[in-house]
Design a protein around this motif. Sequence first.
Motif, PDB file in Angstrom:
ATOM      1  N   UNK A  30      16.135  46.189  44.598  1.00  0.00           N
ATOM      2  CA  UNK A  30      17.421  46.191  45.304  1.00  0.00           C
ATOM      3  C   UNK A  30      17.548  47.422  46.206  1.00  0.00           C
ATOM      4  N   UNK A  31      17.190  48.598  45.668  1.00  0.00           N
ATOM      5  CA  UNK A  31      17.285  49.842  46.452  1.00  0.00           C
ATOM      6  C   UNK A  31      16.358  49.792  47.661  1.00  0.00           C
ATOM      7  N   UNK A  32      15.098  49.406  47.413  1.00  0.00           N
ATOM      8  CA  UNK A  32      14.126  49.333  48.512  1.00  0.00           C
ATOM      9  C   UNK A  32      14.548  48.304  49.550  1.00  0.00           C
ATOM     10  N   UNK A  33      15.022  47.156  49.095  1.00  0.00           N
ATOM     11  CA  UNK A  33      15.452  46.106  50.023  1.00  0.00           C
ATOM     12  C   UNK A  33      16.664  46.533  50.839  1.00  0.00           C
ATOM     13  N   UNK A  34      17.611  47.227  50.202  1.00  0.00           N
ATOM     14  CA  UNK A  34      18.787  47.685  50.934  1.00  0.00           C
ATOM     15  C   UNK A  34      18.393  48.654  52.043  1.00  0.00           C
ATOM     16  N   UNK A  35      17.457  49.547  51.752  1.00  0.00           N
ATOM     17  CA  UNK A  35      16.988  50.462  52.792  1.00  0.00           C
ATOM     18  C   UNK A  35      16.395  49.713  53.965  1.00  0.00           C
ATOM     19  N   UNK A  36      15.611  48.681  53.678  1.00  0.00           N
ATOM     20  CA  UNK A  36      14.977  47.891  54.735  1.00  0.00           C
ATOM     21  C   UNK A  36      16.008  47.078  55.513  1.00  0.00           C
ATOM     22  N   UNK A  37      16.975  46.492  54.822  1.00  0.00           N
ATOM     23  CA  UNK A  37      18.015  45.687  55.485  1.00  0.00           C
ATOM     24  C   UNK A  37      18.864  46.571  56.401  1.00  0.00           C
ATOM     25  N   UNK A  38      19.167  47.783  55.945  1.00  0.00           N
ATOM     26  CA  UNK A  38      19.944  48.721  56.772  1.00  0.00           C
ATOM     27  C   UNK A  38      19.193  49.034  58.066  1.00  0.00           C
ATOM     28  N   UNK A  39      17.888  49.278  57.938  1.00  0.00           N
ATOM     29  CA  UNK A  39      17.075  49.550  59.133  1.00  0.00           C
ATOM     30  C   UNK A  39      17.056  48.335  60.056  1.00  0.00           C
ATOM     31  N   UNK A  40      16.928  47.136  59.475  1.00  0.00           N
ATOM     32  CA  UNK A  40      16.911  45.918  60.292  1.00  0.00           C
ATOM     33  C   UNK A  40      18.226  45.730  61.043  1.00  0.00           C
ATOM     34  N   UNK A  41      19.343  45.968  60.363  1.00  0.00           N
ATOM     35  CA  UNK A  41      20.639  45.804  61.012  1.00  0.00           C
ATOM     36  C   UNK A  41      20.882  46.918  62.036  1.00  0.00           C
ATOM     37  N   UNK A  42      20.397  48.118  61.730  1.00  0.00           N
ATOM     38  CA  UNK A  42      20.498  49.223  62.696  1.00  0.00           C
ATOM     39  C   UNK A  42      19.702  48.910  63.954  1.00  0.00           C
ATOM     40  N   UNK A  43      18.590  48.205  63.784  1.00  0.00           N
ATOM     41  CA  UNK A  43      17.782  47.808  64.940  1.00  0.00           C
ATOM     42  C   UNK A  43      18.549  46.822  65.820  1.00  0.00           C
ATOM     43  N   UNK A  44      19.268  45.911  65.188  1.00  0.00           N
ATOM     44  CA  UNK A  44      20.127  44.983  65.938  1.00  0.00           C
ATOM     45  C   UNK A  44      21.196  45.773  66.694  1.00  0.00           C
ATOM     46  N   UNK A  45      21.752  46.772  66.029  1.00  0.00           N
ATOM     47  CA  UNK A  45      22.771  47.628  66.653  1.00  0.00           C
ATOM     48  C   UNK A  45      22.213  48.346  67.880  1.00  0.00           C
ATOM     49  N   UNK A  46      21.040  48.950  67.719  1.00  0.00           N
ATOM     50  CA  UNK A  46      20.450  49.728  68.811  1.00  0.00           C
ATOM     51  C   UNK A  46      20.020  48.854  69.981  1.00  0.00           C
ATOM     52  N   UNK A  47      19.396  47.732  69.695  1.00  0.00           N
ATOM     53  CA  UNK A  47      18.952  46.854  70.785  1.00  0.00           C
ATOM     54  C   UNK A  47      20.136  46.194  71.475  1.00  0.00           C
ATOM     55  N   UNK A  48      21.224  45.957  70.738  1.00  0.00           N
ATOM     56  CA  UNK A  48      22.447  45.432  71.373  1.00  0.00           C
ATOM     57  C   UNK A  48      22.961  46.429  72.399  1.00  0.00           C
ATOM     58  N   UNK A  49      22.921  47.698  72.006  1.00  0.00           N
ATOM     59  CA  UNK A  49      23.351  48.753  72.930  1.00  0.00           C
ATOM     60  C   UNK A  49      22.443  48.813  74.154  1.00  0.00           C
ATOM     61  N   UNK A  50      21.128  48.631  73.943  1.00  0.00           N
ATOM     62  CA  UNK A  50      20.168  48.647  75.048  1.00  0.00           C
ATOM     63  C   UNK A  50      20.436  47.515  76.046  1.00  0.00           C
TER      64      UNK A  50
END
Length: 418
Positions: free
Chosen positions: A99-119
Amino acid sequence: MKELYRTYRRRLLIFFAIFGPATITAMADNDASGVATYAIAGARLGYPILFVLFIITFLLGLTQEMGIRLALVTRKGLGDLIREHYGVRVSLFIFLCLFIANMGTIIVDLAAVKMTSSMFNLPVLPAIISIVILSFIFVTKGNYKINQNIMLLSSFFYVVYIFSAFKAKPDWVAAVTNLVIPHGINLTTEYIRDFIIIGLGVLGTTVTPWGQFFISSFAFDKKIEIGRMKYSQFETYWGAFLTNFFSFFMIVATAATLFVHNIPLISGEQAALAIKPFAGELAGTLFAIGIFNAGFMGIVIISLSTAYAFSEFFGLSGSLDTSFNRSKTFYLIFLVQLVLAGIIVSFPNVSLFHLVIGSQVLNAMMLPFVFYYLLKLTNNRDIMGNFVNKPIQRSLGTFSVVVISIASVFGLVLALIK
């Protein structure tokens, strides 16, 4: 001649009928967190890291084949079997780590959506909310077949990394030969240390603990008949090749531009911007589109793997073909991860570099535990019958557990003293 044609046509139709679980699981390893790890690896280490990727391809195929064979023989997921044979305490420990490892990965994935949306000049907060809602609707309102087809379609978009790599005009001879033996770098203490730590991250993002749970659960959910085992086994090796085929081009694109020009990199989104001056506007845009797509795929599949694992570890109902009312816990676990990740990435100044490498190193450190139980189960003739591991599979599996365990400890020590 006609008989031969009919035979191969029939085999091809059977293959496409069972096609999906292994390919989707392998391709999801190239989520946004994975893309970031590969981009960082290429930018910081250059072509030599491709040697590690080549070895990992075989390891990925070997372990996924075990996972899908276990599911088809027992008609149960990996979490179910660990709980039944090793108890609730072991199940709870592995699930919490997962759960901990997956949450870290999901956060990065969603942050990537955030950053590319901004781009792409899209409003960031609405983009985050939209992707969370879309992911939840996608999983709860669709059935297994619809979800699988959309995931496979999403996998197609990884071809953008091939175009980005070619636009970067790399040294193809150096890239290909580094698959066989790493060379062309002046070795320093710092480079060797980074190679081990980031190499462990590449291992952790390619051969994932969540992937082992997802492939067994997803294959079981598809209800593949045991008589079609050989087709599923072939798909696992095809999926392993395909995912690292695209990973190869991700690393090449950043090695040929950022490593050559000694440009530091801390995220995949930064790579999309950084390669533009060297490979052109189109290459950077395609890289960003790939990250956005990978982010969506990772958010859905990794969240699903946690929900599958929770349901199996604790004996609850969980399937994409059951309604929300029948599998409330399964779907709520899926939603909770999305909401938590959405809240965290909404805060400014979230350090993605440490989150990317940290979550992947944690994944790599979990692998020996997951492999241990996967091997114990697939080596057990009482469970597997005639489908028990062959001697070479036992030997390679045991060797892999030992190597990953040593590398995990060594990598953790280096990361702490850096």
